[in-house]
Design a protein around this motif. Structure first.
Motif, mmCIF file in Angstrom:
data_model
loop_
_atom_site.group_PDB
_atom_site.id
_atom_site.type_symbol
_atom_site.label_atom_id
_atom_site.label_comp_id
_atom_site.label_asym_id
_atom_site.label_seq_id
_atom_site.Cartn_x
_atom_site.Cartn_y
_atom_site.Cartn_z
ATOM 1 N N ILE A 69 27.725 -47.277 -18.130
ATOM 2 C CA ILE A 69 27.430 -46.490 -19.121
ATOM 3 C C ILE A 69 28.067 -45.177 -19.276
ATOM 4 N N ASP A 70 28.048 -44.449 -20.240
ATOM 5 C CA ASP A 70 28.648 -43.058 -20.643
ATOM 6 C C ASP A 70 27.887 -42.044 -20.165
ATOM 7 N N PRO A 71 28.439 -41.289 -19.012
ATOM 8 C CA PRO A 71 27.435 -39.925 -18.403
ATOM 9 C C PRO A 71 27.343 -38.973 -19.641
ATOM 10 N N SER A 72 28.231 -38.867 -20.441
ATOM 11 C CA SER A 72 27.841 -37.888 -21.403
ATOM 12 C C SER A 72 26.555 -37.902 -22.251
ATOM 13 N N VAL A 73 26.000 -39.330 -22.247
ATOM 14 C CA VAL A 73 24.838 -39.444 -23.078
ATOM 15 C C VAL A 73 23.690 -38.570 -22.102
ATOM 16 N N ILE A 74 23.599 -38.812 -21.042
ATOM 17 C CA ILE A 74 22.468 -38.091 -20.370
ATOM 18 C C ILE A 74 22.837 -36.575 -20.233
ATOM 19 N N GLY A 75 24.262 -36.336 -20.220
ATOM 20 C CA GLY A 75 24.541 -34.810 -19.839
ATOM 21 C C GLY A 75 24.335 -34.098 -21.023
ATOM 22 N N GLY A 76 24.251 -35.113 -22.228
ATOM 23 C CA GLY A 76 23.836 -34.191 -23.393
ATOM 24 C C GLY A 76 22.251 -33.801 -23.638
ATOM 25 N N LEU A 77 21.418 -34.356 -23.067
ATOM 26 C CA LEU A 77 20.086 -33.812 -22.775
ATOM 27 C C LEU A 77 20.024 -32.464 -21.893
ATOM 28 N N HIS A 78 21.254 -32.020 -21.228
ATOM 29 C CA HIS A 78 21.043 -30.822 -20.586
ATOM 30 C C HIS A 78 21.264 -29.416 -21.495
ATOM 31 N N ASP A 79 20.502 -28.542 -21.301
ATOM 32 C CA ASP A 79 20.568 -27.253 -22.279
ATOM 33 C C ASP A 79 21.038 -26.227 -21.252
ATOM 34 N N PRO A 80 22.146 -25.560 -21.047
ATOM 35 C CA PRO A 80 22.175 -24.641 -19.981
ATOM 36 C C PRO A 80 21.534 -23.339 -20.217
ATOM 37 N N ASP A 81 21.034 -23.193 -21.671
ATOM 38 C CA ASP A 81 20.178 -21.942 -22.245
ATOM 39 C C ASP A 81 18.924 -22.413 -21.925
ATOM 40 N N ALA A 82 18.145 -23.273 -21.370
ATOM 41 C CA ALA A 82 16.929 -23.673 -21.403
ATOM 42 C C ALA A 82 15.853 -22.687 -20.723
ATOM 43 N N VAL A 83 16.382 -22.263 -19.600
ATOM 44 C CA VAL A 83 15.572 -21.249 -19.125
ATOM 45 C C VAL A 83 15.221 -19.829 -19.650
ATOM 46 N N ARG A 84 16.365 -19.197 -20.058
ATOM 47 C CA ARG A 84 16.308 -18.123 -20.792
ATOM 48 C C ARG A 84 15.765 -18.374 -22.228
ATOM 49 N N THR A 85 15.961 -19.238 -23.009
ATOM 50 C CA THR A 85 15.307 -19.663 -24.035
ATOM 51 C C THR A 85 13.770 -19.720 -24.032
ATOM 52 N N CYS A 86 13.343 -20.409 -23.053
ATOM 53 C CA CYS A 86 12.007 -20.661 -22.644
ATOM 54 C C CYS A 86 11.409 -19.123 -22.532
ATOM 55 N N ALA A 87 11.930 -18.169 -21.664
ATOM 56 C CA ALA A 87 11.262 -17.135 -21.368
ATOM 57 C C ALA A 87 11.553 -16.161 -22.589
ATOM 58 N N ALA A 88 12.404 -16.198 -23.471
ATOM 59 C CA ALA A 88 12.451 -15.328 -24.738
ATOM 60 C C ALA A 88 11.376 -15.994 -25.571
ATOM 61 N N THR A 89 11.030 -17.110 -25.593
ATOM 62 C CA THR A 89 9.941 -17.615 -26.381
ATOM 63 C C THR A 89 8.473 -17.228 -25.838
ATOM 64 N N ILE A 90 8.594 -17.213 -24.631
ATOM 65 C CA ILE A 90 7.081 -16.639 -24.175
ATOM 66 C C ILE A 90 7.020 -15.111 -24.429
ATOM 67 N N GLN A 91 8.036 -14.193 -24.401
ATOM 68 C CA GLN A 91 8.023 -13.065 -24.869
ATOM 69 C C GLN A 91 7.592 -12.809 -26.223
ATOM 70 N N THR A 92 8.342 -13.738 -27.178
ATOM 71 C CA THR A 92 7.920 -13.774 -28.605
ATOM 72 C C THR A 92 6.479 -13.968 -28.822
ATOM 73 N N LEU A 93 5.891 -15.206 -28.219
ATOM 74 C CA LEU A 93 4.605 -15.504 -28.288
ATOM 75 C C LEU A 93 3.689 -14.344 -27.876
ATOM 76 N N ILE A 94 3.853 -13.865 -26.838
ATOM 77 C CA ILE A 94 3.101 -12.670 -26.307
ATOM 78 C C ILE A 94 2.993 -11.659 -27.336
ATOM 79 N N ALA A 95 4.116 -11.117 -27.990
ATOM 80 C CA ALA A 95 4.285 -10.424 -28.900
ATOM 81 C C ALA A 95 3.417 -10.666 -30.278
ATOM 82 N N ASP A 96 3.691 -11.730 -30.658
ATOM 83 C CA ASP A 96 2.847 -12.122 -31.740
ATOM 84 C C ASP A 96 1.350 -12.355 -31.253
ATOM 85 N N LEU A 97 0.828 -12.563 -30.266
ATOM 86 C CA LEU A 97 -0.714 -12.493 -29.992
ATOM 87 C C LEU A 97 -0.997 -11.310 -29.790
#
Length: 344
Positions: free
Chosen positions: A316-344
């Motif tokens: 199998i081609d390991p780049s397929v599963i590698g393409g599911l990894h987002d190196p910015d996932a944690v930062r994006t999640c934290a930023a979305t939580i901040q935005t959600l709190i601001a909206d609330l």
């Protein structure tokens, strides 16, 4: 004064706490972790330790009480359980004292509904699997937003459109990317905290069936018997990522932790989904197979099946599963939580 948030973590496996720790570190406001935390590393975290609500401390408990007369919007509401009573009272006392801007619930229908009754907005974590029963849907309906700790590509086909529309697909949270390492011939098998662990007889049979490769097993193994020379049992280790980085092939279940590890390190992966409530691991593994990101076999394979599985995984081609990894996932999640709190 900046209002903090709470993050409720379930005590099945280590993934819930790992996610909370990763995202909490990226937030610009205080975060309190609430859960039954005995046996977990909580160093450096602000915590509220909750009494265990399982029946007689049953570690195999699946989260449903099976009681008659239980309200249909709940999974677990046993009567005359002092641990449940004390647990909910402690959450309520914390909410009154802390006045949180948000409670992330990972995962519990009952805690999500309690938070709504306490007038605390929730971000409810939605795990993989078929979670279209009434309790889950009521928790989803009462949440300000939903958080899926996996990529949208791994979501199930039966998820209602309104649930998808309410979901932030955060991707895998907490699995750091690893620079590719020129792999040898090692097969690394990973067993996490949330499952039954490995069986020595099964592992020995697999190693004997593929004798030209070293097998390294990380995590708990039970049973006794002869250990082949190419089978190495390491138990719990602090450097799982480094050991997996040196592997030619990764073998593990379909939980978020090991799938995230395979994606972050772009590893050829034999995924052996374990039985879980709501088909959590099975549906995620099926999605991986459809994408061509892993070789999937339900449960532990027979000895005769291993040579073919190893050969298929090597192709199998390991780049397929590698393409599911987002190196910015944690930062994006934290930023979305901040935005959600601001909206609330």
């Amino acid at each position: 004064m900046t209002r903090g948030i709470g993050w409720y973590v379930h005590h099945q496996g280590a993934g819930h706490l790992q996610r909370a720790r990763a995202v909490a570190g990226a937030l610009d406001r205080p975060c309190t972790i609430l859960g039954t935390l005995a046996g977990f590393d909580t160093a450096g975290l602000d915590t509220v330790d909750l009494p265990d609500d399982r029946p007689l401390g049953d570690a195999a408990f699946d989260g449903r009480d099976g009681a008659t007369g239980r309200p249909e919007a709940l999974h677990y509401a046993p009567l005359n359980h002092p641990g449940v009573r004390a647990r909910m009272a402690r959450i309520a006392a914390w909410a009154e004292r802390a006045e949180p801007a948000l409670l992330v619930v990972d995962v519990s229908v009952e805690v999500a509904l309690l938070a709504r009754l306490l007038s605390v907005p929730t971000l409810v974590v939605r795990l993989a699997g078929t979670r279209t029963d009434r309790p889950h849907l009521e928790a989803f309906r009462g949440a300000a937003r939903l958080l899926a700790p996996f990529p949208e590509a791994l979501d199930g086909a039966g998820v209602p459109d309104w649930v998808r529309a309410k979901t932030l697909y955060a991707g895998f949270l907490g699995a750091p990317a690893q620079a590719p390492i020129e792999a040898g011939r090692d097969i690394v098998v990973v067993f996490g905290r949330g499952g039954a662990g490995g069986d020595l007889a099964d592992l020995a049979a697999a190693a004997r069936a593929v004798p030209d490769r070293p097998w390294h097993v990380l995590g708990p193994v039970s049973g006794s018997g002869a250990v082949p020379g190419n089978l190495h049992l390491h138990g719990w280790v602090p450097d799982v990522e480094a050991r997996v980085a040196r592997a030619a092939l990764l073998v593990g279940g379909g939980g978020d932790g090991v799938v995230a590890l395979a994606a972050a390190q772009r590893k050829r992966f034999v995924c052996l989904p374990e039985e879980r409530a709501y088909g959590e691991q099975t549906e995620k593994a099926e999605a991986l197979a459809r994408l061509g990101g892993a070789i999937v076999h339900p449960g532990w394979p027979s000895a005769a099946a291993w040579p073919g599985l190893i050969a298929a995984a090597r192709a199998i081609d390991p780049s397929v599963i590698g393409g599911l990894h987002d190196p910015d996932a944690v930062r994006t999640c934290a930023a979305t939580i901040q935005t959600l709190i601001a909206d609330l």
